[in-house]
Design a protein around this motif. Structure first.
Motif, PDB file in Angstrom:
ATOM      1  N   GLN A 141       0.838  -1.193   0.000  1.00 37.33           N
ATOM      2  CA  GLN A 141       0.000   0.000   0.000  1.00 37.33           C
ATOM      3  C   GLN A 141       0.879   1.251   0.000  1.00 37.33           C
ATOM      4  O   GLN A 141       1.114   1.876   1.028  1.00 37.33           O
ATOM      5  CB  GLN A 141      -0.928   0.013   1.216  1.00 37.33           C
ATOM      6  N   VAL A 142       1.411   1.590  -1.164  1.00 39.30           N
ATOM      7  CA  VAL A 142       2.247   2.785  -1.310  1.00 39.30           C
ATOM      8  C   VAL A 142       1.396   3.900  -1.909  1.00 39.30           C
ATOM      9  O   VAL A 142       0.812   3.756  -2.988  1.00 39.30           O
ATOM     10  CB  VAL A 142       3.465   2.515  -2.210  1.00 39.30           C
ATOM     11  N   ARG A 143       1.319   4.999  -1.183  1.00 40.97           N
ATOM     12  CA  ARG A 143       0.540   6.155  -1.642  1.00 40.97           C
ATOM     13  C   ARG A 143       1.351   6.945  -2.656  1.00 40.97           C
ATOM     14  O   ARG A 143       2.490   7.340  -2.401  1.00 40.97           O
ATOM     15  CB  ARG A 143       0.199   7.039  -0.447  1.00 40.97           C
ATOM     16  N   SER A 144       0.790   7.193  -3.827  1.00 36.33           N
ATOM     17  CA  SER A 144       1.474   7.963  -4.858  1.00 36.33           C
ATOM     18  C   SER A 144       1.376   9.461  -4.542  1.00 36.33           C
ATOM     19  O   SER A 144       0.996   9.860  -3.434  1.00 36.33           O
ATOM     20  CB  SER A 144       0.881   7.653  -6.235  1.00 36.33           C
ATOM     21  N   VAL A 145       1.729  10.297  -5.500  1.00 35.98           N
ATOM     22  CA  VAL A 145       1.685  11.750  -5.342  1.00 35.98           C
ATOM     23  C   VAL A 145       0.491  12.293  -6.129  1.00 35.98           C
ATOM     24  O   VAL A 145      -0.183  11.563  -6.844  1.00 35.98           O
ATOM     25  CB  VAL A 145       2.996  12.404  -5.831  1.00 35.98           C
ATOM     26  N   TYR A 146       0.255  13.593  -5.982  1.00 41.04           N
ATOM     27  CA  TYR A 146      -0.852  14.227  -6.691  1.00 41.04           C
ATOM     28  C   TYR A 146      -0.327  15.359  -7.556  1.00 41.04           C
ATOM     29  O   TYR A 146       0.392  16.217  -7.028  1.00 41.04           O
ATOM     30  CB  TYR A 146      -1.865  14.759  -5.682  1.00 41.04           C
ATOM     31  N   PRO A 147      -0.619  15.372  -8.847  1.00 40.70           N
ATOM     32  CA  PRO A 147      -1.369  14.361  -9.582  1.00 40.70           C
ATOM     33  C   PRO A 147      -0.535  13.085  -9.768  1.00 40.70           C
ATOM     34  O   PRO A 147       0.684  13.160  -9.934  1.00 40.70           O
ATOM     35  CB  PRO A 147      -1.637  15.037 -10.929  1.00 40.70           C
ATOM     36  N   SER A 148      -1.216  11.947  -9.736  1.00 40.47           N
ATOM     37  CA  SER A 148      -0.521  10.657  -9.780  1.00 40.47           C
ATOM     38  C   SER A 148      -0.212  10.271 -11.226  1.00 40.47           C
ATOM     39  O   SER A 148      -0.780   9.345 -11.787  1.00 40.47           O
ATOM     40  CB  SER A 148      -1.365   9.582  -9.094  1.00 40.47           C
ATOM     41  N   LEU A 149       0.717  11.022 -11.809  1.00 40.04           N
ATOM     42  CA  LEU A 149       1.166  10.833 -13.182  1.00 40.04           C
ATOM     43  C   LEU A 149       2.614  10.370 -13.195  1.00 40.04           C
ATOM     44  O   LEU A 149       3.359  10.570 -12.229  1.00 40.04           O
ATOM     45  CB  LEU A 149       1.050  12.147 -13.958  1.00 40.04           C
ATOM     46  N   THR A 150       3.044   9.835 -14.317  1.00 38.23           N
ATOM     47  CA  THR A 150       4.364   9.213 -14.423  1.00 38.23           C
ATOM     48  C   THR A 150       5.509  10.181 -14.120  1.00 38.23           C
ATOM     49  O   THR A 150       6.416   9.849 -13.356  1.00 38.23           O
ATOM     50  CB  THR A 150       4.539   8.614 -15.822  1.00 38.23           C
ATOM     51  N   TYR A 151       5.489  11.372 -14.698  1.00 34.24           N
ATOM     52  CA  TYR A 151       6.622  12.275 -14.538  1.00 34.24           C
ATOM     53  C   TYR A 151       6.711  12.882 -13.142  1.00 34.24           C
ATOM     54  O   TYR A 151       7.790  12.889 -12.526  1.00 34.24           O
ATOM     55  CB  TYR A 151       6.608  13.343 -15.636  1.00 34.24           C
ATOM     56  N   PRO A 152       5.600  13.403 -12.592  1.00 36.43           N
ATOM     57  CA  PRO A 152       5.669  13.842 -11.192  1.00 36.43           C
ATOM     58  C   PRO A 152       6.064  12.713 -10.244  1.00 36.43           C
ATOM     59  O   PRO A 152       6.869  12.924  -9.326  1.00 36.43           O
ATOM     60  CB  PRO A 152       4.235  14.321 -10.909  1.00 36.43           C
TER      61      PRO A 152
END
Length: 430
Positions: free
Chosen positions: A40-51
């Motif tokens: 359960q790893v929380r991504s970043v916002y916006p959860s896009l490849t480059y960010p």
């Protein structure tokens, strides 16, 4: 730390919902047996490849490192440029810190590394001008001799950017790079799964087949390390991670089409020529920018308030697909672009595009990303094996922001400005 070498394998769009499936595949299963894992790893916002990939190597939010989208804000261009080059990143990265120590780095299609100082660099970039081509564009943005050599040896495996051919080329290049150069830090980005999910859906047979191909790639990687005395028990750490998940979608939201109808932007010959308000898509989310230049304060406020009222009316109608409207302040708190005026989140089943008409969209997607990272069934994966890693350690939950500081710790370095934390609990003798 005992690890002299770190290999980071990014499997784009690998999801927490995939764990039960891939953990039964032979090579993933063997890797997991010796790994510290988080499902359960929380991504970043916006959860896009480059960010996301920039957050992985900086430990910072998009608001802090500056890569707030995949694409640049270029309303006047029919095909905007992407955040390809390293100079868009604010602050340092893991690979910068490794290079400062006089060590060597290899990167294969790792986002936002073009024109960096990476020793052996095959950057992710495509030709976006009529007067150039892919070979010249790649050469100008990466390590020329290294790229020419890889294309000479393995170029026959490629079929443009089509998958799985592209990942087959990257995988062959990765194995050759590790065997020949033995970099201190290797960053590799595979996009097979992400592509299949976009085209066919999250739970498609094509996505499952891509995960099985990744299992074979992991098996070949680990076998190569064993053959070439790069031991995960003695001196090499291998991390397998995802950047975000995907959600199935059915409907496209064209905010710019509606902004045009409201008179907030003008179009000539299919291109935006003037705009007061513009929607920059992030797939599952979107930025709204109000252009301050050319407007006095009163006009700016009239436009801002008018757009906000109009968006609120849309949000109140579930058929329009807007789930939430965030202020600039809230967007910054979430880690997104503080320069936006508003940020929109799509309802489940919807996503945003920049185009002015559905006929202009080159590829209707079956699934996509960019959503708020706390959406249900939308987390990703982190798995690490190495001489300093406790086998079988389960991390209940973590953030993508924790990966950069933790990888720096493995290499005896630090990322002092990171927003994430070091995962001390996965290390022996800590």
């Amino acid at each position: 730390m005992k690890s002299k070498r770190l290999i980071v394998v990014s499997l784009d769009a690998l999801s927490s919902i995939d764990f039960d499936m891939f953990s039964k595949l032979p090579n993933f299963k063997k890797f997991i047996r010796h790994a510290a894992c988080c499902r359960q790893v929380r991504s970043v916002y916006p959860s896009l490849t480059y960010p996301a990939h920039t957050s992985i190597v900086t430990g910072r939010t998009p608001a802090h490192h500056g890569i707030v989208n995949n694409i640049l804000l270029q309303p006047e261009r029919s095909s905007p440029d992407w955040y390809w080059q390293r100079n868009y990143i604010r602050g340092t990265t893991l690979y910068d810190e490794v290079l400062k120590q006089g060590k060597h780095v290899a990167a294969l299609l790792w986002p936002v590394t073009a024109k960096s100082e990476i020793t052996w660099n095959l950057p992710e970039i495509f030709a976006n001008r009529r007067w150039t081509n892919q070979i010249l564009t790649s050469a100008a943005n990466g390590t020329v001799g290294y790229q020419l050599m890889l294309n000479h040896r393995f170029g026959r495996l490629r079929d443009g950017i089509r998958q799985p051919a592209l990942d087959n080329f990257v995988h062959a290049s990765l194995k050759y790079t590790l065997k020949t150069y033995r970099p201190d830090l290797t960053l590799v980005h595979f996009t097979d799964l992400d592509t299949q999910r976009h085209h066919y859906g999250v739970h498609s047979e094509e996505a499952a087949a891509a995960i099985k191909r990744h299992d074979e790639r992991i098996g070949e990687l680990m076998h190569l390390l064993h053959q070439n005395r790069m031991s995960v028990k003695r001196d090499t750490t291998v991390i397998i991670l995802g950047d975000h998940s995907q959600l199935d979608v059915r409907n496209v939201i064209l905010i710019n089409k509606l902004l045009r109808e409201q008179g907030y932007l003008k179009v000539q010959n299919g291109r935006v020529t003037e705009w007061k308000a513009y929607c920059q898509n992030c797939d599952g989310s979107a930025y709204i920018y109000i252009k301050k230049e050319g407007m006095d304060r009163d006009e700016y406020l009239r436009v801002k308030n008018g757009v906000y009222d109009w968006l609120c009316a849309m949000k109140n109608d579930p058929d329009n697909g807007i789930a939430a409207i965030y202020s600039s302040k809230k967007a910054k708190e979430l880690g997104a672009d503080p320069e936006c005026t508003f940020m929109l989140e799509a309802r489940r089943g919807f996503y945003f595009k920049n185009e002015l008409d559905t006929a202009e969209i080159p590829d209707i997607q079956r699934a996509t990303h960019g959503f708020h990272p706390d959406r249900k069934d939308y987390q990703t994966i982190f798995m690490a094996v190495g001489p300093d890693i406790i086998p079988g350690m389960e991390i209940e939950e973590m953030s993508l922001l924790d990966e950069g500081p933790t990888m720096a710790e493995i290499m005896g370095l630090s990322l002092p400005d990171a927003d994430g934390r070091i995962l001390h609990e996965i290390f022996k003798n800590q």
